[in-house]
Design a protein around this motif. Structure first.
Motif, PDB file in Angstrom:
ATOM      1  N   CYS A 319       0.835  -1.197   0.000  1.00 55.83           N
ATOM      2  CA  CYS A 319       0.000   0.000   0.000  1.00 55.83           C
ATOM      3  C   CYS A 319       0.873   1.252   0.000  1.00 55.83           C
ATOM      4  N   PHE A 320       0.236   2.382  -0.243  1.00 55.62           N
ATOM      5  CA  PHE A 320       0.914   3.676  -0.211  1.00 55.62           C
ATOM      6  C   PHE A 320       0.438   4.458   1.003  1.00 55.62           C
ATOM      7  N   VAL A 321       1.378   5.090   1.714  1.00 59.61           N
ATOM      8  CA  VAL A 321       1.028   5.872   2.896  1.00 59.61           C
ATOM      9  C   VAL A 321       1.662   7.254   2.816  1.00 59.61           C
ATOM     10  N   LEU A 322       1.061   8.193   3.545  1.00 59.27           N
ATOM     11  CA  LEU A 322       1.536   9.569   3.611  1.00 59.27           C
ATOM     12  C   LEU A 322       2.128   9.831   4.998  1.00 59.27           C
ATOM     13  N   PRO A 323       3.177  10.626   5.083  1.00 59.29           N
ATOM     14  CA  PRO A 323       3.774  10.914   6.398  1.00 59.29           C
ATOM     15  C   PRO A 323       3.004  12.008   7.134  1.00 59.29           C
ATOM     16  N   VAL A 324       3.111  11.991   8.449  1.00 64.32           N
ATOM     17  CA  VAL A 324       2.660  13.140   9.229  1.00 64.32           C
ATOM     18  C   VAL A 324       3.701  14.243   9.027  1.00 64.32           C
ATOM     19  N   ARG A 325       3.250  15.422   8.654  1.00 65.20           N
ATOM     20  CA  ARG A 325       4.166  16.504   8.283  1.00 65.20           C
ATOM     21  C   ARG A 325       4.339  17.512   9.422  1.00 65.20           C
ATOM     22  N   ARG A 326       5.544  18.005   9.553  1.00 69.29           N
ATOM     23  CA  ARG A 326       5.789  19.077  10.514  1.00 69.29           C
ATOM     24  C   ARG A 326       5.064  20.341  10.069  1.00 69.29           C
ATOM     25  N   GLU A 327       5.103  20.586   8.755  1.00 68.15           N
ATOM     26  CA  GLU A 327       4.414  21.737   8.181  1.00 68.15           C
ATOM     27  C   GLU A 327       3.478  21.231   7.096  1.00 68.15           C
ATOM     28  N   PRO A 328       2.173  21.356   7.274  1.00 62.34           N
ATOM     29  CA  PRO A 328       1.222  20.885   6.255  1.00 62.34           C
ATOM     30  C   PRO A 328       1.525  21.487   4.893  1.00 62.34           C
ATOM     31  N   ASP A 329       1.426  20.671   3.854  1.00 59.29           N
ATOM     32  CA  ASP A 329       1.763  21.086   2.493  1.00 59.29           C
ATOM     33  C   ASP A 329       0.709  20.524   1.540  1.00 59.29           C
ATOM     34  N   ASP A 330      -0.239  21.350   1.166  1.00 59.03           N
ATOM     35  CA  ASP A 330      -1.353  20.929   0.330  1.00 59.03           C
ATOM     36  C   ASP A 330      -0.905  20.398  -1.017  1.00 59.03           C
ATOM     37  N   ASP A 331       0.061  21.053  -1.647  1.00 61.25           N
ATOM     38  CA  ASP A 331       0.499  20.652  -2.975  1.00 61.25           C
ATOM     39  C   ASP A 331       1.248  19.318  -2.947  1.00 61.25           C
ATOM     40  N   ALA A 332       2.054  19.096  -1.911  1.00 64.13           N
ATOM     41  CA  ALA A 332       2.773  17.824  -1.790  1.00 64.13           C
ATOM     42  C   ALA A 332       1.796  16.678  -1.572  1.00 64.13           C
ATOM     43  N   VAL A 333       0.780  16.894  -0.743  1.00 66.52           N
ATOM     44  CA  VAL A 333      -0.233  15.864  -0.516  1.00 66.52           C
ATOM     45  C   VAL A 333      -0.988  15.581  -1.814  1.00 66.52           C
ATOM     46  N   ALA A 334      -1.337  16.630  -2.552  1.00 66.33           N
ATOM     47  CA  ALA A 334      -2.053  16.448  -3.815  1.00 66.33           C
ATOM     48  C   ALA A 334      -1.230  15.622  -4.798  1.00 66.33           C
ATOM     49  N   ALA A 335       0.056  15.915  -4.893  1.00 68.84           N
ATOM     50  CA  ALA A 335       0.929  15.166  -5.794  1.00 68.84           C
ATOM     51  C   ALA A 335       1.018  13.700  -5.377  1.00 68.84           C
ATOM     52  N   ALA A 336       1.143  13.455  -4.079  1.00 71.38           N
ATOM     53  CA  ALA A 336       1.270  12.095  -3.578  1.00 71.38           C
ATOM     54  C   ALA A 336      -0.001  11.287  -3.820  1.00 71.38           C
ATOM     55  N   VAL A 337      -1.161  11.890  -3.569  1.00 65.49           N
ATOM     56  CA  VAL A 337      -2.430  11.187  -3.761  1.00 65.49           C
ATOM     57  C   VAL A 337      -2.655  10.885  -5.235  1.00 65.49           C
ATOM     58  N   GLU A 338      -2.342  11.837  -6.100  1.00 62.74           N
ATOM     59  CA  GLU A 338      -2.517  11.576  -7.530  1.00 62.74           C
ATOM     60  C   GLU A 338      -1.591  10.463  -8.005  1.00 62.74           C
ATOM     61  N   TYR A 339      -0.367  10.433  -7.462  1.00 62.38           N
ATOM     62  CA  TYR A 339       0.577   9.370  -7.801  1.00 62.38           C
ATOM     63  C   TYR A 339       0.003   8.013  -7.414  1.00 62.38           C
ATOM     64  N   ALA A 340      -0.533   7.893  -6.199  1.00 63.44           N
ATOM     65  CA  ALA A 340      -1.106   6.623  -5.748  1.00 63.44           C
ATOM     66  C   ALA A 340      -2.249   6.195  -6.658  1.00 63.44           C
ATOM     67  N   ALA A 341      -3.119   7.133  -6.999  1.00 62.90           N
ATOM     68  CA  ALA A 341      -4.253   6.809  -7.874  1.00 62.90           C
ATOM     69  C   ALA A 341      -3.770   6.361  -9.251  1.00 62.90           C
ATOM     70  N   TRP A 342      -2.752   7.034  -9.769  1.00 60.70           N
ATOM     71  CA  TRP A 342      -2.215   6.676 -11.082  1.00 60.70           C
ATOM     72  C   TRP A 342      -1.631   5.263 -11.054  1.00 60.70           C
ATOM     73  N   MET A 343      -0.934   4.924  -9.997  1.00 65.15           N
ATOM     74  CA  MET A 343      -0.334   3.595  -9.890  1.00 65.15           C
ATOM     75  C   MET A 343      -1.406   2.513  -9.840  1.00 65.15           C
ATOM     76  N   LEU A 344      -2.493   2.760  -9.127  1.00 63.56           N
ATOM     77  CA  LEU A 344      -3.581   1.785  -9.082  1.00 63.56           C
ATOM     78  C   LEU A 344      -4.202   1.595 -10.459  1.00 63.56           C
ATOM     79  N   LYS A 345      -4.403   2.687 -11.160  1.00 62.90           N
ATOM     80  CA  LYS A 345      -5.070   2.610 -12.466  1.00 62.90           C
ATOM     81  C   LYS A 345      -4.187   1.968 -13.532  1.00 62.90           C
ATOM     82  N   HIS A 346      -2.907   1.892 -13.288  1.00 63.12           N
ATOM     83  CA  HIS A 346      -1.976   1.287 -14.245  1.00 63.12           C
ATOM     84  C   HIS A 346      -1.358  -0.002 -13.681  1.00 63.12           C
TER      85      HIS A 346
END
Length: 438
Positions: A319-346
């Protein structure tokens, strides 16, 4: 770069994410984990640091998928890092996640979620964002999705299911008369039927009927124990059904004592023994499929034999997991989630290595149905038997290692099932009494 608190109510998609979705990946190769280089900042590309534990055949397929991801995402500075499988990786993961700056998304076994800091080192996955990319509980095997959900929060995005299955040498089994009218291994009806099938196959090979990894005896043990309806709790006082555990261990003893399986066969020797025709059946993980394919074997696969009822097999999920961040980063989370979705679809590429994709549109596709023998055991994913929950349980965890060291003696005849069970119970209780290091 816009930042927000990802643990609170989620706002509408940000411009950074829309820009990201229009982009893709960068150069090939495996980068070391760390902060994005200066040219990344200047070029405006979104950095995405990914950690994984895939080497060998799995590693080659992951590299292939990452190459395709890069090509499709030129706006992402993708930096994957591969570490040694097992405890070295999980130690690195815990240290990196605790530091708060190691990775944006990482690969884990689902069975290790609770032991690796859910809520402290591992952050919940924003399901609303994941749904924007078409990944919901309705598109993933529900039993796997639920395993990734803890206290109502999704903490992982499952990529696959991998589990112990039955391999069979088709020419040998045909000669032994244990194939059905469709040319597949007959479905096992009960314990005696399995031993009869093994004996028939042994008559053809002249050596053994079946081979199994005796150094990882936990996997067949847990499969059989669960088929018997056995439960195990690893909290406070060990909870185990002695009668069912002894019956499962006695099954392993009989295999070797009656000469139907080698008394000793480690992880490397097991597929080699099967490939060399020493045995016509093999009980092993579906990840051995590429090795046998590359060897040009004529073989088939089906779920772990239903010795005591349903064809339940021990397994896990990447599975894919996200880290707890010291400083929340919306764009980094968005990139990571899209990557996970792309990997599942392929994940049809991932299926080539024997793993069953968790994304159901893939496993229900004609392309997957054409994969042989993968599609013959697809339904086993619906009933995969995860290890009992504890910080020391799961893939590459201490419980598996200790159980393997103890139960291998049942195969060799060094210990009786009763002695092995007593030793296992003491060892498991010691682990229960040990505080979690995370």
């Amino acid at each position: 770069m816009r930042r927000r608190d990802t643990t609170g109510p989620r706002s509408a998609p940000a411009l950074g994410r829309r820009v990201f979705l229009a982009g893709g990946l960068a150069a090939a190769g495996t980068a070391l984990a760390g902060c994005g280089p200066a040219d990344t900042v200047l070029s405006g590309r979104q950095p995405l640091r990914q950690w994984n534990l895939f080497t060998g055949g799995d590693g080659a397929r992951m590299v292939e998928m990452h190459a395709a991801y890069r090509k499709a995402h030129p706006g992402i500075d993708f930096q994957p890092s591969t570490f040694q499988w097992g405890n070295p990786y999980y130690t690195k993961f815990a240290m990196g996640a605790a530091g708060g700056r190691a990775f944006d998304i990482a690969t884990l076994h689902v069975s290790r979620l609770r032991g690796l800091g859910v809520g402290t080192l591992i952050s919940p996955v924003p399901t609303d964002l994941l749904a924007e990319h078409g990944i919901t509980r309705d598109t993933v095997f529900p039993n796997i999705w639920d395993k990734c959900t803890i206290d109502g929060e999704l903490y992982a995005v499952p990529l696959d299911t991998h589990l112990v299955v039955t391999y069979y040498n088709r020419p040998v089994c045909e000669q032994a008369g244990v194939l059905d009218s469709d040319g597949q291994l007959v479905e096992i009806r009960d314990e005696n039927h399995f031993f009869d099938v093994c004996a028939a196959v042994k008559e053809v090979t002249g050596q053994y009927g079946v081979v199994t990894d005796t150094t990882h005896a936990w996997r067949p043990f847990w499969s059989l124990y669960r088929q018997l309806g056995g439960e195990m709790t690893l909290d406070g006082e060990l909870g185990i059904d002695d009668d069912k555990a002894l019956r499962a261990l006695d099954f392993l003893r009989r295999l070797s004592e009656e000469g139907l399986a080698p008394k000793a066969s480690d992880g490397a020797a097991t597929p080699a023994n099967f490939q060399n025709g020493i045995a016509g059946l093999m009980l092993s993980g579906n990840w051995e499929l590429p090795t046998l394919k590359d060897a040009g074997m004529d073989f088939g696969m089906r779920p772990f034999p239903g010795v005591y009822g349903e064809e339940l097999g021990q397994g896990d999920s990447h599975c894919f997991v996200l880290p707890v961040r010291r400083e929340p980063d919306d764009d980094a989370v968005a990139a990571a989630v899209e990557y996970a979705a792309w990997m599942l679809k392929h994940s049809i590429t991932w299926a080539g290595g024997g793993h069953i994709p968790a994304y159901m549109p893939t496993t229900e596709s004609q392309e997957y149905a054409d994969l042989q023998p993968q599609s013959d055991y697809r339904h086993a994913a619906e009933d995969v038997q995860f290890d009992p929950q504890a910080w020391f349980s799961g893939s590459a965890a201490q419980l598996q290692a200790d159980a393997g060291a103890i139960f291998t003696g049942v195969h060799t005849g060094a210990v009786t099932p009763e002695a092995a069970l007593d030793r296992f119970k003491r060892t498991a209780q010691d682990l229960i009494d040990t505080p979690s290091p995370v």
